[in-house]
Design a protein around this motif. Structure first.
Motif: not given
Length: 678
Positions: A379-391
């Motif tokens: 399980x992965x939670x990505x916080x403020x996801x728009x700050x991470x690129x697709x790759x």
């Protein structure tokens, strides 16, 4: 060899390697790309009587040549061509600049048509081009071009492509949808967009083009949803429900109704065999972290590791401290991994992650480095996801066995953008704040009134509060006259001395320095923290109840709202002061909106209206589609209609087996051959 719309533009006569490369700069690679490269506006080529024209209005002028054309030169590479035409019984001087080669086009007593701008005072015309009187079109299409591709060349190529390939244009839109919305066929659309005879024709074509563009985008999104829902390779996390209820009971506060609803949605995803791809959105301070913690604990009880990836080390450290306390009663091991960790702690963390001793791993993009091996990441939670690129997102996902993914954002997304940006994701929304949370009182002060904010700040600090002070720059700049954090920290240190301590925090400091400053602020060893927007995301200091933002007009609404959200985390009244002398109407409107509402969703809608489609998140990794014809804001009604019919179509025929959907199926198949979607 049979022709196909997927043919390279190289097959067209007069197109060599140089032209192929030039067209590629406009993203035109195939004949289909060329035919659907539409003009962004038209020039009206209908003639109008002189008496009807306003000053500086552009029009087509038809008249008889009554003098020889004369070319005069002034300066290097500059010339002026002048000729007299008899128009509507009046002799008018027509002037062309730097088009001396047109001289031979004007022959005495012959009629000519030119496109130009009327000068009412001088009763003269500045010519732009000569119009071929044999043309059937009353509108001249204008395309977005560059130095590599000229307007005239592009028009010639489009004419050639339509002549040779126009008959191959099938219908991508299913007939029932096209007929219901009274839309053109693809053949008529292309013809009327490029070669309209009337304004009515061009308007009908433009309406079809916008709907078609939105619909095809939505079809791609719906196909992704179908693929996600039918993929049975998702992990089925059979969590321990009694243990989960026990953990929730240990929390120091009761969950809001919205939090309970969202937890149920996420847990249902965890338990299903379908791969979770969910977005959790909620306003600043709405309690997303607690929801993520509950979901991560559920994954741990199912025998898996959970990871939380955040954009900054300050935020990673803060989440780590908070979650260690939350999970202490449940004997859950929480591990921190950041890029700036010393060698020994880092090696210990890597070993704990690889052996499975670490149940929950919190980190920055350091989590996706090759050296890291997870024991059983589910399980992965990505916080403020728009700050991470697709790759970056893909790299973390590939660290596990197709783990479930929960993305979080505190930048509320208007429905318009949710449709276009996150259409392939399931969206959960926390739409209420915890009980007892008071709205932050927001005031807009001019720069010469800043002392009022400082006086109120001193008074509040006398009652135990702490303050953030934000500046747009780190250091003094010669190019812009804005407040900088370094000077501001010195000035405020003098202002608040000797009673209160002032410190400086900015992005050029080392991770260790930033962590030390934040820790001191958390302990209340520092009462005023002067910073840049490095504190924008997630920083949580319950005792901080004052936010002062200098040159606030330099920030977008989303950033201002995030900054304001750093205060008011406790039960005391919080204050935000916007210090700004805005120089334009939009900036004034931003200041006014900020003082009118604390609701992030309302602010997001307002931001969208102020800035247009734009980049609402402030960076290009937000994933907003760049539409050629439609604007999700001004064409919102068309977007919503296209979204609805695409969703209904895929619910009724998810594999596109029906006869009328074959054009769409072929289009999507061809698209998959040239694009990859995350």
């Amino acid at each position: 060899m049979a022709r196909a719309l997927t043919d390279s533009v190289a097959v067209l006569s007069g197109v060599g390697p140089k032209t192929v490369a030039a067209l590629a700069t406009l993203d035109i690679n195939t004949v289909n790309d060329l035919l659907f490269y539409f003009p962004f506006r038209y020039e009206d080529l209908q003639t109008r009587p002189l008496a009807e024209l306003a000053d500086q209005e552009k029009a087509v002028f038809k008249g008889k040549v009554v003098s020889n054309a004369v070319v005069s030169f002034f300066g290097p590479h500059k010339n002026r061509l002048s000729v007299r035409l008899l128009i509507d019984g009046v002799v008018v001087i027509v002037t062309f600049f730097n088009q001396a080669w047109l001289k031979d086009k004007f022959k005495l007593e012959e009629e000519v048509a030119i496109y130009g701008k009327w000068n009412e005072q001088r009763k003269s015309v500045v010519g732009m081009k000569i119009i071929s009187q044999s043309t059937d079109n009353a509108l001249d299409p204008i395309y977005s071009v560059n130095k590599q591709v000229r307007q005239k060349k592009l028009v010639e190529l489009i004419q050639t492509a339509f002549k040779n390939y126009g008959a191959l244009l099938g219908n991508v839109l299913p007939d029932d949808i096209r007929q219901h919305f009274r839309l053109l066929t693809d053949h008529d659309l292309v013809q009327q967009m490029h070669f309209p005879k009337t304004l009515t024709e061009s308007n009908a074509a433009r309406r079809t083009a916008i709907f078609r563009e939105f619909f095809l985008f939505e079809a791609k999104i719906q196909q992704l949803r179908v693929n996600n829902s039918e993929a049975e390779d998702g992990l089925q996390l059979s969590y321990d429900l009694p243990a989960l209820k026990e953990f929730i009971a240990t929390l120091p506060f009761a969950l809001t109704t919205a939090q309970k609803r969202v937890v149920n949605e996420i847990c249902a995803d965890l338990k299903s065999t379908r791969h979770m791809n969910r977005l959790l959105q909620g306003d600043v301070g709405s309690g997303k972290t607690i929801v993520a913690a509950i979901a991560m604990f559920a994954a741990v009880t199912a025998g898996y590791q959970a990871a939380l990836m955040v954009p900054t080390e300050i935020l990673a450290e803060q989440h780590y401290q908070k979650l260690v306390k939350l999970f202490a009663p449940m004997k859950v091991s929480v591990t921190l991994l950041t890029g700036s960790m010393k060698s020994k702690p880092r090696q210990n963390a890597l070993m704990a992650i690889e052996t499975g001793r670490a149940n929950i791993i919190i980190g920055t993009h350091a989590l996706i480095q090759d050296a890291i091996t997870f024991h059983k990441l589910g399980f992965i939670v990505i916080d403020e996801q728009h700050r991470f690129g697709v790759n970056q997102r893909r790299a973390l996902r590939e660290k596990g066995l197709n783990p479930d993914i929960l993305a979080m954002t505190a930048t509320p997304i208007p429905r318009t953008l949710a449709i276009t940006t996150y259409g392939e994701m399931d969206i959960s929304t926390i739409d209420e704040l915890p009980a007892g949370r008071r709205p932050i009182e927001t005031s807009w002060l001019k720069i010469n009134q800043a002392s009022q904010a400082l006086a109120i700040t001193r008074n509040q600090m006398d009652h135990g509060d702490q303050a953030f002070v934000i500046a747009p720059l780190i250091s003094e700049s010669d190019s812009v006259n804005l407040k900088n954090a370094e000077d501001l920290a010195e000035q405020l240190a003098d202002y608040f001395a000797p009673k209160y301590q002032v410190a400086l925090l900015h992005g050029q400091m080392t991770a260790e320095e930033k962590a030390e400053k934040m820790a001191a602020f958390n302990r209340n060893d520092i009462q005023v923290l002067v910073a840049t927007t490095v504190v924008e995301v997630g920083v949580d200091v319950p005792n901080a109840n004052i936010m002062i933002i200098y040159n606030a007009d330099r920030f977008g609404l989303a950033t201002l709202h995030q900054l304001r959200g750093r205060v008011g985390r406790g039960d005391r009244q919080a204050y935000c002061f916007l210090i700004a002398d805005p120089q334009n109407e939009v900036a004034v409107k931003r200041m006014e909106i900020m003082t009118e509402t604390n609701d992030g969703f309302k602010l997001a809608e307002a931001d969208l209206k102020l800035r247009g489609q734009g980049d609402i998140f402030g960076d290009k990794q937000s994933g907003l589609p760049d539409f050629q014809m439609g604007d999700p804001v001004s064409d919102n009604n068309i977007l919503v209609a296209a979204h609805q019919v695409a969703r209904e179509l895929f619910l009724a025929d998810p594999q596109l087996v029906q006869e009328q959907n074959q054009g769409l199926k072929n289009y999507l198949r061809q698209l998959q051959a040239t694009e990859t979607f995350d």
